[in-house]
Design an enzyme around this catalytic site. Structure first.
Site, PDB file in Angstrom:
ATOM      1  N   GLU A 161       0.895  -1.168   0.000  1.00  0.00           N
ATOM      2  CA  GLU A 161       0.000   0.000   0.000  1.00  0.00           C
ATOM      3  C   GLU A 161       0.924   1.206   0.000  1.00  0.00           C
ATOM      4  OE1 GLU A 161      -2.585   0.486   3.356  1.00  0.00           O
ATOM      5  OE2 GLU A 161      -3.949   1.784   2.258  1.00  0.00           O
ATOM      6  N   ARG A 163     -21.727  15.306 -11.235  1.00  0.00           N
ATOM      7  CA  ARG A 163     -21.264  15.704 -12.564  1.00  0.00           C
ATOM      8  C   ARG A 163     -19.792  15.392 -12.787  1.00  0.00           C
ATOM      9  NH1 ARG A 163     -25.534  19.466 -12.547  1.00  0.00           N
ATOM     10  NH2 ARG A 163     -24.552  20.752 -10.959  1.00  0.00           N
ATOM     11  N   ASP A 200     -16.324  -1.387   9.333  1.00  0.00           N
ATOM     12  CA  ASP A 200     -16.240  -1.298  10.801  1.00  0.00           C
ATOM     13  C   ASP A 200     -17.271  -0.335  11.380  1.00  0.00           C
ATOM     14  OD1 ASP A 200     -15.124   1.068   9.932  1.00  0.00           O
ATOM     15  OD2 ASP A 200     -13.318   0.947  11.163  1.00  0.00           O
ATOM     16  N   ILE A 202     -17.083   2.758  11.181  1.00  0.00           N
ATOM     17  CA  ILE A 202     -16.374   4.018  11.442  1.00  0.00           C
ATOM     18  C   ILE A 202     -15.910   4.631  10.117  1.00  0.00           C
ATOM     19  CG2 ILE A 202     -14.281   5.024  12.464  1.00  0.00           C
ATOM     20  CD1 ILE A 202     -14.560   2.885  14.709  1.00  0.00           C
ATOM     21  N   HIS A 203     -15.296   3.804   9.271  1.00  0.00           N
ATOM     22  CA  HIS A 203     -14.778   4.308   7.992  1.00  0.00           C
ATOM     23  C   HIS A 203     -15.887   4.683   7.012  1.00  0.00           C
ATOM     24  CE1 HIS A 203     -10.934   2.793   9.427  1.00  0.00           C
ATOM     25  NE2 HIS A 203     -10.348   3.422   8.431  1.00  0.00           N
ATOM     26  N   ASP A 231      -8.126  -3.714   7.132  1.00  0.00           N
ATOM     27  CA  ASP A 231      -7.174  -2.606   7.260  1.00  0.00           C
ATOM     28  C   ASP A 231      -6.731  -2.491   8.725  1.00  0.00           C
ATOM     29  OD1 ASP A 231      -5.514  -0.548   6.475  1.00  0.00           O
ATOM     30  OD2 ASP A 231      -7.115   0.880   6.033  1.00  0.00           O
ATOM     31  N   LEU A 281      -8.191   9.272   9.958  1.00  0.00           N
ATOM     32  CA  LEU A 281      -8.284   7.836  10.227  1.00  0.00           C
ATOM     33  C   LEU A 281      -7.010   7.122   9.773  1.00  0.00           C
ATOM     34  CD1 LEU A 281     -11.962   6.932   9.231  1.00  0.00           C
ATOM     35  CD2 LEU A 281     -10.949   6.845  11.510  1.00  0.00           C
TER      36      LEU A 281
HETATM   37 ZN    ZN Z   1      -4.225   0.100   4.846  1.00  0.00          ZN
END
Ligand code: ZN
Length: 388
Positions: free
Chosen positions: A140, A238, A259, A261-262, A285, A317
């Site tokens: 990532e 748009r 979760d 939260i996200h 995650d 976050l």
């Molecule tokens: Zn991650």
């Protein structure tokens, strides 16, 4: 030969009542209903149907393709001897395989972490582990958008080049199986094409791409999207941007962090309806704080505060404390999806997205990695390569 009996089984595309599951040498050799087959006399029988008050549901072990740590350990920083502790923690939550996931860090540090993770993957492959194990590495970063970097350190983000990709690939000794990249960055399309050629699941994310750039990424070889909605250019009616591509292209799969939260539950519903039963993937995650009390924890080089289960750095976050069994249960709470639908998003859909053919399903030839669930999605036990 081991024969596992339960009340129900999710393959997960189908449900079998009163199933018999045959295991030989750690692999599934056959699946049928009790009505269709006899139990051989010499078989060792594991009868899950009578070891508790609730029905026992046999499902494939969960596979988490985006996971930074848990039980106090960070996958980029853990010493080789510490990973079994994390593996054990994951196993208790129904996970049987996972992709340790890096965050953007100084390249030398990343390469050191990749080398160690490659060792762990090789050791787990050759060993006879009865716990969850790392199956490949998810990069990532570092090829992420400055505008949508989340908590990835800005000084560690780099523009994609084949040279840097090659350096990471070599450090990981070919164990990179997934890479999140912002397709709009200069040089991204070339790196996407090369990674896809090496069978890496290229996932678009941490991206400010407009629709055309996102499509160009998919055209170059990307086939998945990372934590949809989070760290992405928002959807505008748009100017649909990257989300317009992720939510409408039937050729790609996409994942979410369920979760509560996200993403708001309603957004999870929108996602599940748009991406559908076959392409929606659950990830955690999760970071080191998963399974631990509130406090301060590391996410690679990033220090994260955890309060009431919310992980942040300076208000942004930073990973989660989610476990995969809870993600599955949350989906059944937040949407009209059944437990089997939610299990599918944590198993087969994930392994199809990344090309792990021996995981995520109960079918002949697959590894006998299984989770035994109550009807409410609680994990009763986990079976790895036929070992309870
Ligand atoms: Zn991650």
């Amino acid at each position: 030969m081991i024969v596992v009996c339960a009340n129900r089984l999710y393959t997960p595309q189908e449900e079998i009542r009163d199933p018999l599951l045959f295991v030989e040498g750690g692999l599934i050799s056959a699946v049928s209903s009790r009505a269709q087959r006899e139990i051989p006399k010499n078989a060792t029988v594991i009868d899950l149907g009578h070891d508790g008050p609730a029905e026992a549901i046999l499902a494939p072990g969960f596979v988490d393709i985006h996971m930074h740590g848990g039980a106090g350990l960070d996958v980029m920083r853990a010493a080789p001897g510490e990973l079994p502790h994390l593996n054990k923690f994951l196993t208790t939550h129904g996970v049987t395989g996972y992709f340790p996931t890096t965050v953007a860090a100084p390249l030398d540090q990343t390469c050191t972490a990749l080398d160690r993770l490659a060792d762990a993957i090789d050791a787990a492959r050759n060993g006879d582990a009865v716990q969850a194990r790392p199956l490949g590495i998810h990069l990532e970063g570092p090829f992420l958008s400055h505008k949508r970097r989340g908590v990835h350190p800005p000084e560690c983000l780099v523009e994609p080049t084949l040279e840097i990709f090659e350096r990471l690939w070599q450090a990981a000794r070919g164990h990179v199986r997934m890479m999140t990249i912002a397709p709009e960055l200069p040089g991204a399309l070339e790196v996407i094409a090369e990674a896809a050629r090496r069978k890496v699941c290229v996932s678009i994310g941490h991206s400010d791409a407009v629709l055309e750039s996102a499509r160009a990424g998919v055209h170059a070889g990307a086939r998945h999207a990372t934590h949809t909605f989070n760290a992405m250019r928002p959807l505008d009616h748009r100017d649909p941007g990257i989300l317009g591509e992720v939510l409408t292209d039937p050729q790609i799969s996409a994942d979410i962090i369920a979760d509560g939260i996200h993403l708001a539950p309603e957004v999870i519903q929108i996602f599940l309806q748009a991406v559908g039963l076959e392409r929606s993937v659950l990830i955690t995650d999760a970071m080191a704080a998963a399974g631990m009390p509130d406090g301060t924890y590391q996410l690679g080089p990033i220090q994260v505060e955890v309060k009431d289960g919310k992980c942040t750095k300076d208000g942004t976050l930073a990973g989660s404390v989610l476990t995969m069994d809870r993600a599955v249960r949350n989906v059944t709470r937040f949407s009209n999806w059944t437990l089997r639908d939610a299990v599918r998003a944590a198993t087969l859909n994930a392994t199809r997205a990344v090309g792990l053919t021996q995981h995520g399903q109960i079918s002949p030839g697959a590894e006998a990695n299984l989770v035994v669930l109550n009807p409410d999605g609680e994990v009763r036990r986990t079976i790895v390569r036929g070992h309870c």
